[in-house]
Design a protein around this motif. Sequence first.
Motif, short mmCIF file in Angstrom:
data_model
loop_
_atom_site.label_atom_id
_atom_site.label_comp_id
_atom_site.label_asym_id
_atom_site.label_seq_id
_atom_site.Cartn_x
_atom_site.Cartn_y
_atom_site.Cartn_z
N HIS A 114 41.98 54.20 37.23
CA HIS A 114 41.47 52.86 36.96
C HIS A 114 40.49 52.47 38.05
O HIS A 114 40.82 52.45 39.24
N LEU A 115 39.28 52.16 37.65
CA LEU A 115 38.24 51.74 38.59
C LEU A 115 37.99 50.24 38.43
O LEU A 115 37.49 49.80 37.41
N PRO A 116 38.34 49.44 39.45
CA PRO A 116 38.11 47.99 39.34
C PRO A 116 36.63 47.63 39.30
O PRO A 116 36.26 46.61 38.75
N LYS A 117 35.78 48.49 39.87
CA LYS A 117 34.33 48.27 39.83
C LYS A 117 33.67 49.54 39.28
O LYS A 117 33.08 50.33 40.03
N PRO A 118 33.76 49.75 37.98
CA PRO A 118 33.21 50.97 37.39
C PRO A 118 31.68 50.95 37.38
O PRO A 118 31.05 49.90 37.43
N LEU A 119 31.10 52.15 37.34
CA LEU A 119 29.65 52.29 37.23
C LEU A 119 29.28 52.18 35.76
O LEU A 119 29.55 53.09 34.97
N LEU A 120 28.66 51.08 35.38
CA LEU A 120 28.37 50.81 33.98
C LEU A 120 26.86 50.72 33.73
O LEU A 120 26.10 50.38 34.65
N VAL A 121 26.48 50.99 32.51
CA VAL A 121 25.10 50.77 32.08
C VAL A 121 25.06 49.55 31.17
O VAL A 121 26.11 48.98 30.82
N ARG A 122 23.88 49.15 30.77
CA ARG A 122 23.73 47.92 29.99
C ARG A 122 24.56 47.96 28.70
O ARG A 122 25.14 46.96 28.28
N GLU A 123 24.62 49.15 28.08
CA GLU A 123 25.35 49.28 26.82
C GLU A 123 26.87 49.15 26.99
O GLU A 123 27.58 49.06 26.00
N ASP A 124 27.35 49.15 28.23
CA ASP A 124 28.78 49.02 28.50
C ASP A 124 29.19 47.57 28.78
O ASP A 124 30.30 47.32 29.26
N ALA A 125 28.34 46.62 28.49
CA ALA A 125 28.61 45.22 28.84
C ALA A 125 29.91 44.70 28.25
O ALA A 125 30.57 43.84 28.83
N GLY A 126 30.31 45.23 27.09
CA GLY A 126 31.55 44.77 26.46
C GLY A 126 32.79 45.03 27.29
O GLY A 126 33.78 44.30 27.19
N ILE A 127 32.75 46.06 28.14
CA ILE A 127 33.92 46.39 28.95
C ILE A 127 34.20 45.29 29.97
O ILE A 127 35.34 44.83 30.12
N GLN A 128 33.16 44.84 30.68
CA GLN A 128 33.37 43.77 31.64
C GLN A 128 33.75 42.47 30.94
O GLN A 128 34.56 41.69 31.45
N LYS A 129 33.17 42.24 29.78
CA LYS A 129 33.52 41.04 29.01
C LYS A 129 35.00 41.07 28.63
O LYS A 129 35.70 40.05 28.70
N HIS A 130 35.49 42.25 28.23
CA HIS A 130 36.90 42.39 27.88
C HIS A 130 37.79 42.18 29.09
O HIS A 130 38.84 41.54 28.99
N ARG A 131 37.38 42.69 30.23
CA ARG A 131 38.20 42.51 31.44
C ARG A 131 38.31 41.04 31.84
O ARG A 131 39.38 40.60 32.29
N ARG A 132 37.23 40.31 31.69
CA ARG A 132 37.29 38.87 31.99
C ARG A 132 38.23 38.17 31.02
O ARG A 132 39.00 37.28 31.41
N TRP A 133 38.20 38.55 29.74
CA TRP A 133 39.09 37.95 28.75
C TRP A 133 40.54 38.30 29.05
O TRP A 133 41.43 37.44 29.02
N TYR A 134 40.82 39.56 29.37
CA TYR A 134 42.19 40.02 29.59
C TYR A 134 42.80 39.44 30.87
O TYR A 134 44.02 39.33 30.98
N ALA A 135 41.96 39.02 31.81
CA ALA A 135 42.46 38.50 33.08
C ALA A 135 43.33 37.26 32.90
O ALA A 135 44.12 36.92 33.79
N GLN A 136 43.21 36.56 31.76
CA GLN A 136 44.01 35.35 31.54
C GLN A 136 45.51 35.64 31.50
O GLN A 136 46.33 34.73 31.65
N PHE A 137 45.89 36.90 31.28
CA PHE A 137 47.30 37.24 31.16
C PHE A 137 47.94 37.56 32.51
O PHE A 137 49.12 37.90 32.56
N TYR A 138 47.18 37.43 33.58
CA TYR A 138 47.71 37.60 34.93
C TYR A 138 47.79 36.24 35.61
O TYR A 138 46.99 35.35 35.33
N SER A 139 48.75 36.09 36.50
CA SER A 139 48.90 34.85 37.26
C SER A 139 48.72 35.12 38.74
O SER A 139 48.74 36.28 39.19
N ALA A 140 48.58 34.05 39.49
CA ALA A 140 48.42 34.20 40.94
C ALA A 140 49.62 34.89 41.56
O ALA A 140 49.49 35.62 42.56
N LYS A 141 50.79 34.72 40.95
CA LYS A 141 52.02 35.33 41.49
C LYS A 141 52.37 36.65 40.82
O LYS A 141 53.47 37.18 41.06
N SER A 142 51.49 37.18 39.98
CA SER A 142 51.77 38.47 39.36
C SER A 142 51.93 39.55 40.43
O SER A 142 51.14 39.63 41.37
#
Length: 416
Positions: A377-405
């Motif tokens: 798992h790479l928290p800062k993956p090397l992406l190209v423009r066509e991979d923009a959906g991956i970062q968008k998904h990670r931002r969406w999925y982050a809602q399921f984590y809490s500060a105390k996770s």
Amino acid sequence: SGWCGAALLAGEPGRGALLFLLILLLVLLLLGCSRPLVLRRGPGQVGYLPAPGLSRGEAARRARRARRPGALPPPFPNGWYRLLDSAQLPRGAARSLALLGEQLAVFRTQDGQVYVVDAYCPHLGANLAAGGRVVGDCIECPFHGWQFRGEDGKCTRIPYAEKVPDFARVRTWPSCEVNGMLLVWYHCEGVGPTWAVPEQREVATKEWVFRGQTEHWVDAHIQEIPENAADTAHLAFVHGPAILGGSDLRYTRSKLWDFMKHIWKAEWQPEPEPNEHCSRLLLQHTATVFGKHVSLMDLTVSARQVGPGLVFLLFEHAFLGRGIILQTVTPLEPLLQNVVHTIYYQKNVPAIIPKFILRAECIQFERDITIWNNKQHLPKPLLVREDAGIQKHRRWYAQFYSAKSTRLPAQQGLDW
């Protein structure tokens, strides 16, 4: 992800299509017609490549020990997770389950109500579900007979004590029973459910009936699995080769099966409020046989992700009917996921059709497992423009984590 396998059946006139139909007929005959398809892959059984001089299990264990998982997100996102199928917990039964870093006791009363509590008795630590009895709306400890009420966890009876202390209780967990499954709500800070699991009407009314189930174990962080929905670039490379090539990535691109290709178009989007915990993948599938478009294999699939661990994969075809595959992902350990695909289909459609769809889904999903089991798992993956959906998904999925996770060390291994 493995959602891609739902769209694989048909033919048209011509030599190539005829050959394809003959192969398809053979596969269908091998599947059988009457019983539901049930396929359970054990830990390490798929997703690892063989090593010289080692058995399959030994090769899997060596790969797990050598792998560097990377800087992982918290291991257990907040949300609903499958415990069991409803049929696996009859009235008066209790089960002990290990998941989400917890040991839970799940029991069903004689009137059908299901409760989930911490498995260990606070008296002397016995496992309530390992020999314990269901008594009324309580579970009785097999060690000394203490009885704990499922609704609030309070101890209601100690056989040899005159008084039950007010503080004698076990922790209870929110649970629900929907779509033929028992689910538990997990939140690292103890917050109650913030959304409900949607009921699939056709499953509840038995308009669609159970036609099969597959089960897999994935040695990866849970976030890796839904992230495939936004990684549209992998579809052509991993899932483009014909399913006839199987799930072993060393052979899927063999020229033997090169006469057939799957073509995918996908679009992933999060849903707006009040369903911000949901996202949708719209998937369009077409196929070619000997370079010719096979129109009967055209299919549009709508996959709705609900929270971190549930997917409703709906598909509809003019000739193949309508149905759903329910995908559940349950973290048993930080890097061990139990993934179940359950298919429900129209009653009036021959059972062999949904069984074939599920089997095709299984092949495609096992291709992904080999990637997940061996990747970092790479928290800062090397992406190209066509991979923009991956970062968008990670931002969406982050809602399921809490500060105390709970977080794991960056190089935490897989030797759990």
